[in-house]
Design a protein around this motif. Structure first.
Motif, short mmCIF file in Angstrom:
data_model
loop_
_atom_site.label_atom_id
_atom_site.label_comp_id
_atom_site.label_asym_id
_atom_site.label_seq_id
_atom_site.Cartn_x
_atom_site.Cartn_y
_atom_site.Cartn_z
N VAL A 158 0.84 -1.20 0.00
CA VAL A 158 0.00 0.00 0.00
C VAL A 158 0.87 1.25 0.00
CG1 VAL A 158 -1.81 1.28 1.21
CG2 VAL A 158 -1.80 -1.23 1.27
N VAL A 159 0.61 2.15 -0.94
CA VAL A 159 1.31 3.44 -1.00
C VAL A 159 0.28 4.55 -0.94
CG1 VAL A 159 3.25 2.51 -2.30
CG2 VAL A 159 1.30 3.51 -3.51
N GLY A 160 0.76 5.78 -0.68
CA GLY A 160 -0.16 6.89 -0.55
C GLY A 160 -0.64 7.46 -1.87
N SER A 161 0.26 7.54 -2.88
CA SER A 161 -0.07 8.32 -4.07
C SER A 161 0.33 7.61 -5.36
CB SER A 161 0.65 9.67 -4.01
OG SER A 161 2.06 9.46 -4.09
N VAL A 162 -0.14 8.17 -6.47
CA VAL A 162 0.21 7.63 -7.79
C VAL A 162 1.72 7.73 -8.05
CG1 VAL A 162 -0.08 7.98 -10.27
CG2 VAL A 162 -2.08 8.01 -8.78
N PRO A 163 2.38 8.88 -7.79
CA PRO A 163 3.84 8.92 -8.00
C PRO A 163 4.58 7.84 -7.22
CG PRO A 163 3.00 11.14 -7.73
CD PRO A 163 1.87 10.23 -7.42
N GLN A 164 4.16 7.56 -6.00
CA GLN A 164 4.80 6.51 -5.23
C GLN A 164 4.57 5.14 -5.84
OE1 GLN A 164 3.00 7.39 -1.41
NE2 GLN A 164 4.86 8.43 -0.68
N ALA A 165 3.39 4.94 -6.42
CA ALA A 165 3.10 3.66 -7.07
C ALA A 165 3.95 3.49 -8.32
CB ALA A 165 1.62 3.58 -7.42
N LEU A 166 4.09 4.55 -9.11
CA LEU A 166 4.86 4.46 -10.35
C LEU A 166 6.31 4.10 -10.08
CD1 LEU A 166 3.40 7.51 -12.30
CD2 LEU A 166 2.95 5.08 -12.72
N GLU A 167 6.83 4.54 -8.95
CA GLU A 167 8.21 4.21 -8.61
C GLU A 167 8.40 2.72 -8.39
OE1 GLU A 167 8.93 6.55 -5.17
OE2 GLU A 167 9.04 8.46 -6.26
N ARG A 168 7.34 2.02 -8.04
CA ARG A 168 7.43 0.59 -7.77
C ARG A 168 7.16 -0.27 -9.00
NH1 ARG A 168 4.97 -1.22 -1.98
NH2 ARG A 168 5.81 0.46 -0.67
N LEU A 169 6.53 0.32 -10.01
CA LEU A 169 6.08 -0.45 -11.16
C LEU A 169 7.10 -0.45 -12.29
CD1 LEU A 169 2.40 0.85 -11.17
CD2 LEU A 169 3.16 -1.45 -10.51
N ASP A 170 7.11 -1.53 -13.04
CA ASP A 170 7.96 -1.66 -14.21
C ASP A 170 7.13 -1.30 -15.44
OD1 ASP A 170 9.56 -2.40 -16.34
OD2 ASP A 170 10.16 -4.32 -15.47
N ALA A 171 7.48 -0.23 -16.12
CA ALA A 171 6.70 0.25 -17.26
C ALA A 171 6.68 -0.75 -18.41
CB ALA A 171 7.23 1.60 -17.75
N ARG A 172 7.59 -1.72 -18.38
CA ARG A 172 7.63 -2.71 -19.46
C ARG A 172 6.63 -3.84 -19.26
NH1 ARG A 172 13.93 -3.72 -18.70
NH2 ARG A 172 13.11 -3.70 -16.57
N ARG A 173 6.00 -3.89 -18.11
CA ARG A 173 5.02 -4.95 -17.83
C ARG A 173 3.61 -4.45 -18.13
NH1 ARG A 173 7.07 -9.20 -15.30
NH2 ARG A 173 4.95 -9.94 -14.86
N PRO A 174 2.72 -5.32 -18.59
CA PRO A 174 1.33 -4.91 -18.81
C PRO A 174 0.67 -4.59 -17.48
CG PRO A 174 1.53 -7.29 -19.01
CD PRO A 174 2.93 -6.75 -18.90
N GLN A 175 -0.07 -3.51 -17.41
CA GLN A 175 -0.66 -3.08 -16.15
C GLN A 175 -2.17 -2.91 -16.29
OE1 GLN A 175 1.32 0.49 -14.83
NE2 GLN A 175 3.36 -0.41 -15.03
N THR A 176 -2.88 -3.28 -15.24
CA THR A 176 -4.31 -3.06 -15.16
C THR A 176 -4.57 -2.25 -13.90
OG1 THR A 176 -4.73 -5.19 -16.22
CG2 THR A 176 -6.59 -4.13 -15.10
N TRP A 177 -5.17 -1.07 -14.05
CA TRP A 177 -5.47 -0.19 -12.92
C TRP A 177 -6.96 -0.29 -12.64
CZ3 TRP A 177 -2.08 4.22 -11.23
CH2 TRP A 177 -0.75 4.03 -11.66
N ILE A 178 -7.29 -0.67 -11.41
CA ILE A 178 -8.68 -0.96 -11.05
C ILE A 178 -9.12 -0.04 -9.92
CG2 ILE A 178 -10.26 -2.73 -10.20
CD1 ILE A 178 -8.16 -4.82 -11.20
N SER A 179 -10.16 0.73 -10.16
CA SER A 179 -10.76 1.56 -9.12
C SER A 179 -12.22 1.16 -8.98
CB SER A 179 -10.63 3.05 -9.47
OG SER A 179 -9.27 3.46 -9.47
N GLY A 180 -12.46 0.12 -8.19
CA GLY A 180 -13.81 -0.36 -7.95
C GLY A 180 -14.27 -1.33 -9.03
N PRO A 181 -15.49 -1.87 -8.89
CA PRO A 181 -16.06 -2.74 -9.92
C PRO A 181 -16.21 -1.98 -11.22
CG PRO A 181 -17.36 -2.78 -7.88
CD PRO A 181 -16.40 -1.64 -7.76
N SER A 182 -16.25 -2.72 -12.32
CA SER A 182 -16.44 -2.09 -13.62
C SER A 182 -17.81 -1.40 -13.67
CB SER A 182 -16.36 -3.13 -14.72
OG SER A 182 -16.78 -2.60 -15.96
N ALA A 183 -17.82 -0.16 -14.13
CA ALA A 183 -19.10 0.57 -14.22
C ALA A 183 -18.99 1.67 -15.26
CB ALA A 183 -19.46 1.19 -12.86
#
Length: 230
Positions: free
Chosen positions: A168-193
């Motif tokens: 768990v991180v506080g913000s989007v910039p903190q999350a991006l620092e942990r992620l590898d941009a070369r990997r496929p990513q799925t960002w989920i904010s709640g159920p699909s709607a």
């Protein structure tokens, strides 16, 4: 020439007057630093406060949030599956067998699975790469416990396990620092709607209609469980 070639050609032409050392593909030591004067996170929070903020924002997006210890996790998942009557569950290889209850048929993630196969699954169980408190967002990056992107888009019910506090991180910039941009990513904010022009909400259009998020903390000694983090 296809559309991809046209777009890439325009990008190359736009870079013709950029010095080689300043291009995106320049070696890291020669690349100029990118100014990052914006706030990396809004306010100061403890790990427990960050986890609570994540839970609040997940709930705002109509995800159901559950709290569990590692020891309790199999029972928590079993209860969520039983509540929906789920008998067939898709799960990637990185999800431990102990997470899934007996009597549930496990459908392993594989390239051979078709959309029809996935549509026939009752639920999908995965881990996550990182969870963002300020936006109530879960990010999956196709790691071993998350699998291919499509397995979390077709089944109607997704159970996502988040390790607290390490994922768990506080913000989007903190999350991006942990992620590898070369990997496929799925960002989920709640159920699909989605909503039509008259703002009638329709769920399950672009992904699962139901999202259960299990926030998992370390086991504590009996009588000494610390619940302040969540």
């Amino acid at each position: 020439m296809n559309h991809r070639d046209i777009v890439l050609g325009r990008v190359r032409r736009a870079l013709t007057d950029v010095p080689r050392t300043e291009r995106p593909d320049a070696p890291e030591p020669d690349a100029p630093g990118v100014p990052r004067g914006y706030l990396r996170v809004h306010g100061e929070r403890t790990a427990g406060e960050t986890a609570r903020l994540l839970a609040e924002h997940l709930a705002d997006y109509r995800a159901r949030v559950h709290h569990s210890t590692r020891r309790e996790l199999p029972a928590t998942i079993a209860a969520l599956l039983a509540e929906r009557g789920s008998r067939t569950v898709v799960s990637p290889d990185g999800v431990p067998d102990a997470w899934l209850p007996r009597g549930v048929r496990r459908m392993p993630d594989s390239a051979e699975l078709t959309a029809r196969d996935l549509d026939g699954a009752d639920s999908v169980v995965t881990g996550c790469a990182v969870a963002i408190a300020e936006t109530g967002t879960l990010v999956l990056d196709a790691s071993g416990d998350q699998g291919r992107r499509r397995i979390t888009l077709v089944p109607d019910h997704h159970i996502c396990v988040v390790r607290v506090p390490e994922q768990v991180v506080g913000s989007v910039p903190q999350a991006l620092e942990r992620l590898d941009a070369r990997r496929p990513q799925t960002w989920i904010s709640g159920p699909s709607a989605t909503s039509d022009i008259e703002l009638d909400r329709v769920e399950g259009v672009h992904g699962p209609r139901a999202l259960d998020v299990v926030l998992v903390t370390e086991d504590q000694e009996p009588g000494n469980r610390d619940t302040s983090g969540v």
